[in-house]
Motif scaffolding. Structure first.
Motif, PDB file in Angstrom:
ATOM      1  N   MET A  51      43.573 -10.665  24.162  1.00 34.78           N
ATOM      2  CA  MET A  51      42.776 -10.666  25.395  1.00 34.78           C
ATOM      3  C   MET A  51      41.788 -11.836  25.447  1.00 34.78           C
ATOM      4  O   MET A  51      41.313 -12.303  24.410  1.00 34.78           O
ATOM      5  CB  MET A  51      42.001  -9.342  25.524  1.00 34.78           C
ATOM      6  CG  MET A  51      42.882  -8.134  25.708  1.00 34.78           C
ATOM      7  SD  MET A  51      43.885  -8.273  27.196  1.00 34.78           S
ATOM      8  CE  MET A  51      45.186  -7.086  26.827  1.00 34.78           C
ATOM      9  N   PRO A  52      41.435 -12.294  26.650  1.00 34.81           N
ATOM     10  CA  PRO A  52      40.439 -13.357  26.809  1.00 34.81           C
ATOM     11  C   PRO A  52      39.036 -12.778  26.692  1.00 34.81           C
ATOM     12  O   PRO A  52      38.860 -11.556  26.691  1.00 34.81           O
ATOM     13  CB  PRO A  52      40.700 -13.850  28.237  1.00 34.81           C
ATOM     14  CG  PRO A  52      41.161 -12.623  28.958  1.00 34.81           C
ATOM     15  CD  PRO A  52      41.996 -11.868  27.956  1.00 34.81           C
ATOM     16  N   PRO A  53      38.000 -13.635  26.606  1.00 37.86           N
ATOM     17  CA  PRO A  53      36.627 -13.125  26.564  1.00 37.86           C
ATOM     18  C   PRO A  53      36.216 -12.557  27.919  1.00 37.86           C
ATOM     19  O   PRO A  53      36.756 -12.966  28.953  1.00 37.86           O
ATOM     20  CB  PRO A  53      35.799 -14.368  26.214  1.00 37.86           C
ATOM     21  CG  PRO A  53      36.625 -15.514  26.706  1.00 37.86           C
ATOM     22  CD  PRO A  53      38.054 -15.095  26.513  1.00 37.86           C
ATOM     23  N   PRO A  54      35.272 -11.608  27.948  1.00 35.11           N
ATOM     24  CA  PRO A  54      34.795 -11.064  29.221  1.00 35.11           C
ATOM     25  C   PRO A  54      33.870 -12.054  29.907  1.00 35.11           C
ATOM     26  O   PRO A  54      33.284 -12.928  29.258  1.00 35.11           O
ATOM     27  CB  PRO A  54      34.029  -9.805  28.795  1.00 35.11           C
ATOM     28  CG  PRO A  54      33.539 -10.136  27.425  1.00 35.11           C
ATOM     29  CD  PRO A  54      34.603 -10.995  26.792  1.00 35.11           C
ATOM     30  N   VAL A  55      33.724 -11.923  31.213  1.00 38.72           N
ATOM     31  CA  VAL A  55      32.895 -12.859  31.965  1.00 38.72           C
ATOM     32  C   VAL A  55      31.410 -12.563  31.792  1.00 38.72           C
ATOM     33  O   VAL A  55      30.596 -13.476  31.753  1.00 38.72           O
ATOM     34  CB  VAL A  55      33.272 -12.827  33.467  1.00 38.72           C
ATOM     35  CG1 VAL A  55      32.292 -13.641  34.288  1.00 38.72           C
ATOM     36  CG2 VAL A  55      34.682 -13.350  33.666  1.00 38.72           C
TER      37      VAL A  55
ATOM     38  N   SER B 140      33.575 -15.965  21.168  1.00 44.63           N
ATOM     39  CA  SER B 140      34.803 -15.988  20.367  1.00 44.63           C
ATOM     40  C   SER B 140      35.289 -14.598  19.978  1.00 44.63           C
ATOM     41  O   SER B 140      36.474 -14.422  19.667  1.00 44.63           O
ATOM     42  CB  SER B 140      34.591 -16.809  19.092  1.00 44.63           C
ATOM     43  OG  SER B 140      34.244 -18.141  19.386  1.00 44.63           O
ATOM     44  N   THR B 141      34.392 -13.616  19.978  1.00 50.04           N
ATOM     45  CA  THR B 141      34.758 -12.296  19.450  1.00 50.04           C
ATOM     46  C   THR B 141      34.818 -11.201  20.501  1.00 50.04           C
ATOM     47  O   THR B 141      35.293 -10.103  20.216  1.00 50.04           O
ATOM     48  CB  THR B 141      33.750 -11.862  18.360  1.00 50.04           C
ATOM     49  OG1 THR B 141      32.413 -11.836  18.921  1.00 50.04           O
ATOM     50  CG2 THR B 141      33.767 -12.836  17.192  1.00 50.04           C
ATOM     51  N   HIS B 142      34.338 -11.472  21.719  1.00 51.48           N
ATOM     52  CA  HIS B 142      34.375 -10.446  22.764  1.00 51.48           C
ATOM     53  C   HIS B 142      35.694 -10.491  23.528  1.00 51.48           C
ATOM     54  O   HIS B 142      36.288 -11.559  23.695  1.00 51.48           O
ATOM     55  CB  HIS B 142      33.199 -10.641  23.734  1.00 51.48           C
ATOM     56  CG  HIS B 142      31.919 -10.068  23.207  1.00 51.48           C
ATOM     57  ND1 HIS B 142      30.960  -9.492  24.005  1.00 51.48           N
ATOM     58  CD2 HIS B 142      31.449  -9.964  21.947  1.00 51.48           C
ATOM     59  CE1 HIS B 142      29.955  -9.058  23.263  1.00 51.48           C
ATOM     60  NE2 HIS B 142      30.227  -9.347  22.009  1.00 51.48           N
ATOM     61  N   LYS B 143      36.127  -9.325  23.995  1.00 53.87           N
ATOM     62  CA  LYS B 143      37.400  -9.204  24.698  1.00 53.87           C
ATOM     63  C   LYS B 143      37.198  -8.504  26.043  1.00 53.87           C
ATOM     64  O   LYS B 143      36.389  -7.588  26.168  1.00 53.87           O
ATOM     65  CB  LYS B 143      38.408  -8.429  23.849  1.00 53.87           C
ATOM     66  CG  LYS B 143      38.783  -9.137  22.547  1.00 53.87           C
ATOM     67  CD  LYS B 143      39.509 -10.452  22.808  1.00 53.87           C
ATOM     68  CE  LYS B 143      39.898 -11.163  21.539  1.00 53.87           C
ATOM     69  NZ  LYS B 143      40.630 -12.423  21.819  1.00 53.87           N
TER      70      LYS B 143
END
Length: 327
Positions: free
Chosen positions: A114-118, A263-266
């Motif tokens: 998954m990408p990082p959240p906004v 880098s670590t949030h999804k």
């Protein structure tokens, strides 16, 4: 230090405990479709407010400088989209020999992709005092990059990012031009405002978590998956911290803060629609979704609890850099 002074200093941590407790008592208030309508108030209004707040508080030259910080952007995007999923895949090869449900493990693999959240990475970076402009760019770019290459409708991703990130940020920058002197004179509590918005996000996130029937696992599986998720988050936060603070690194302490969170949030907002499309028709979709549903509140909770510690580290490092510069 007196009790009142201590409470005033730790108000954010106390706020986290309070909103989680309230969400546990009555989750129906803050769930999607509930009285608070978080699908509107959080997804659009709160996120827009965050980036309007950023537009007001950030100098234009800071945004421009962040845009040109190519090394930082490459670090975050490569870690998020290459290293993270690869490391999770290797880790899951070891877990595959355990009795953990295979569909939960597949869910963990999807979390890694998954990408990082906004919003959350930006708010936490701002709460610490890190490189907010870099966090804004990487959060939005990561969501846009992965979303545009996935099965999720490109136009819906682009329009939501544009309306909740780009437009409020630009409006904030325009307003800043007219009230710049007042902002510099009064110094509004932008960090506290973002922290309050984060408490709202934590509350509605945990309302969804406590009310979600998909997280109806046996206690052993639930405890194991929560432990694994927190271990992954702590390990990767520590890794990004080590990589970005090594001796030959050119990253500032403020850069490191943005790197650790981005880098670590999804993203749950982009992640759930992707899962529903990729695994459409799978009878185990609810189990596959569980790791992401747990990862989202866990990253916000863990990041929020670490804000005071990371902030103390960043301030001390900045003081050392200033002293070293003058020497």
């Amino acid at each position: 230090m007196g009790l009142l002074e201590r409470l005033r200093k730790e108000w954010f941590i106390l706020g986290i405990v309070l909103v989680i407790a309230v969400a546990r008592l009555e989750p129906g208030v803050g769930v999607k479709g509930g009285p608070l309508k978080p699908e509107i108030t959080i997804t659009y209004i709160a996120v827009s407010a965050i980036f309007f707040n950023s537009g007001l508080s950030l100098k234009t030259e800071e945004l421009t400088s962040a845009l040109m910080h190519v090394k930082l952007h490459l670090f975050v995007q490569i870690f998020t989209l290459v290293f993270f999923p690869t490391a999770i895949w290797v880790f899951l090869q070891l877990l595959s020999i355990t009795p953990i449900n295979e569909w939960l493990l597949k869910g963990l693999q999807t979390v890694g992709c998954m990408p990082p959240p906004v919003s959350s990475a930006v708010i936490l970076t701002k709460a610490v005092g890190g490189n907010e402009a870099a966090a804004i760019f990487n959060s939005a770019f990561g969501s846009f990059l992965l979303g545009s290459s996935s099965s999720v409708p490109f136009t819906s991703i682009f329009s939501q990012l544009f309306m909740t990130v780009v437009v409020p940020l630009i409006i904030g920058q325009i307003v800043r031009r007219y009230i710049k002197d007042w902002l510099e004179r009064k110094k509004p509590p932008f960090g506290a405002i973002s922290s309050c918005v984060l408490l709202m996000i934590i509350y509605t996130t945990f309302c969804d978590t406590f009310a979600n029937p998909n997280i109806d696992l046996d206690k052993f599986s639930l405890i194991i998956i929560v432990f694994i998720i927190f271990s992954i988050q702590m390990s990767f936060m520590f890794l990004t911290f080590l990589f970005s603070t090594r001796n030959n690194s050119t990253f500032t302490p403020a850069d490191t803060v943005a790197i650790v969170f981005c880098s670590t949030h999804k993203s749950l907002t982009l992640g759930i629609p992707m899962l529903k499309i990729v695994f459409a028709g799978y009878e185990h979709l609810s189990l596959i979704s569980v790791p992401l549903l747990i990862y989202h509140p866990a990253q916000i909770l863990l990041g929020s609890l670490l804000v005071p510690t990371i902030k103390s580290w960043m301030v001390s490092r900045q003081k050392v850099r200033i002293v070293g510069f003058h020497l």
